[in-house]
Design a protein around this motif. Sequence first.
Motif, mmCIF file in Angstrom:
data_model
loop_
_atom_site.group_PDB
_atom_site.id
_atom_site.type_symbol
_atom_site.label_atom_id
_atom_site.label_comp_id
_atom_site.label_asym_id
_atom_site.label_seq_id
_atom_site.Cartn_x
_atom_site.Cartn_y
_atom_site.Cartn_z
ATOM 1 N N THR A 9 63.763 -1.129 -25.209
ATOM 2 C CA THR A 9 63.511 -1.737 -26.112
ATOM 3 C C THR A 9 63.051 -2.934 -26.127
ATOM 4 O O THR A 9 63.789 -3.941 -25.364
ATOM 5 C CB THR A 9 64.545 -0.839 -26.302
ATOM 6 O OG1 THR A 9 64.572 -0.925 -27.690
ATOM 7 C CG2 THR A 9 65.647 -1.740 -26.231
ATOM 8 N N VAL A 38 60.973 -1.465 -35.085
ATOM 9 C CA VAL A 38 61.676 -0.487 -34.387
ATOM 10 C C VAL A 38 61.435 -0.352 -33.033
ATOM 11 O O VAL A 38 60.866 -1.489 -32.327
ATOM 12 C CB VAL A 38 61.481 1.129 -34.783
ATOM 13 C CG1 VAL A 38 61.944 0.949 -36.122
ATOM 14 C CG2 VAL A 38 59.699 1.254 -34.800
ATOM 15 N N ASP A 39 62.454 0.370 -32.216
ATOM 16 C CA ASP A 39 62.111 0.193 -31.024
ATOM 17 C C ASP A 39 61.743 1.871 -30.592
ATOM 18 O O ASP A 39 61.170 2.607 -31.355
ATOM 19 C CB ASP A 39 64.004 0.227 -30.276
ATOM 20 C CG ASP A 39 64.363 1.812 -30.607
ATOM 21 O OD1 ASP A 39 63.614 2.930 -30.855
ATOM 22 O OD2 ASP A 39 65.873 1.778 -30.378
ATOM 23 N N ASN A 43 64.273 3.749 -33.801
ATOM 24 C CA ASN A 43 65.728 3.217 -34.413
ATOM 25 C C ASN A 43 65.459 2.085 -35.036
ATOM 26 O O ASN A 43 64.527 0.059 -34.395
ATOM 27 C CB ASN A 43 66.659 3.357 -33.641
ATOM 28 C CG ASN A 43 66.408 4.281 -33.282
ATOM 29 O OD1 ASN A 43 67.114 5.102 -33.872
ATOM 30 N ND2 ASN A 43 66.946 4.291 -31.522
ATOM 31 N N ARG A 62 58.489 0.331 -42.882
ATOM 32 C CA ARG A 62 59.531 1.031 -41.471
ATOM 33 C C ARG A 62 58.310 1.950 -41.387
ATOM 34 O O ARG A 62 58.207 2.398 -39.539
ATOM 35 C CB ARG A 62 61.089 1.551 -42.389
ATOM 36 C CG ARG A 62 61.246 2.383 -41.831
ATOM 37 C CD ARG A 62 62.412 1.856 -40.461
ATOM 38 N NE ARG A 62 62.930 2.735 -39.672
ATOM 39 C CZ ARG A 62 63.750 3.621 -39.305
ATOM 40 N NH1 ARG A 62 65.128 2.775 -40.769
ATOM 41 N NH2 ARG A 62 64.842 4.107 -39.105
ATOM 42 N N ASN A 66 56.984 2.307 -37.445
ATOM 43 C CA ASN A 66 57.418 3.986 -36.585
ATOM 44 C C ASN A 66 55.852 4.455 -35.900
ATOM 45 O O ASN A 66 55.944 4.469 -34.919
ATOM 46 C CB ASN A 66 57.866 4.814 -38.170
ATOM 47 C CG ASN A 66 59.030 4.775 -37.659
ATOM 48 O OD1 ASN A 66 59.629 4.313 -37.703
ATOM 49 N ND2 ASN A 66 59.523 5.704 -39.061
#
Length: 139
Positions: A9, A38-39, A43, A62, A66
């Motif tokens: 990550t 995000v990872d 997340n 976001r 994703n």
Amino acid sequence: MSDYINVPTISYEKAAEAVRRTIDVGLTRGLRLCATVVDPGLNLVAYGRADGTTPHSMETSRRKANTAASTRKSSAEVPRELGSAVENGTGGLLTRIPGGVPLVFDGVLVGGLGVSGAPPTHDAEVAAAVQKALGGQPA
């Protein structure tokens, strides 16, 4: 067989650098952008926005992040014919709007970057520039 797996990550430091670079590149181009990192598990690792960014841009960035993290491709690479299915089938978690890029270092996917706030072609250009500046590789 192991009872667990390790998932690489992105570090907070690298994610925060991606956000800072996005905002800075945007400002030099006269754009008010926001960035989400995000990872691989989708997340949130880091988020930031320039003053005056449109309210909906946060969620859009976001979704772009994703998409890049989960598909290992830029959000613009989601085929047109899958656009509605991807968005509806994931409850809006993913999108085909340009501006999301995977974050890959040394051949390892560590997350996704989503950029929003400008027309999608500009978002995608900034995301690619930041990906390159971070030393990331196109997926």
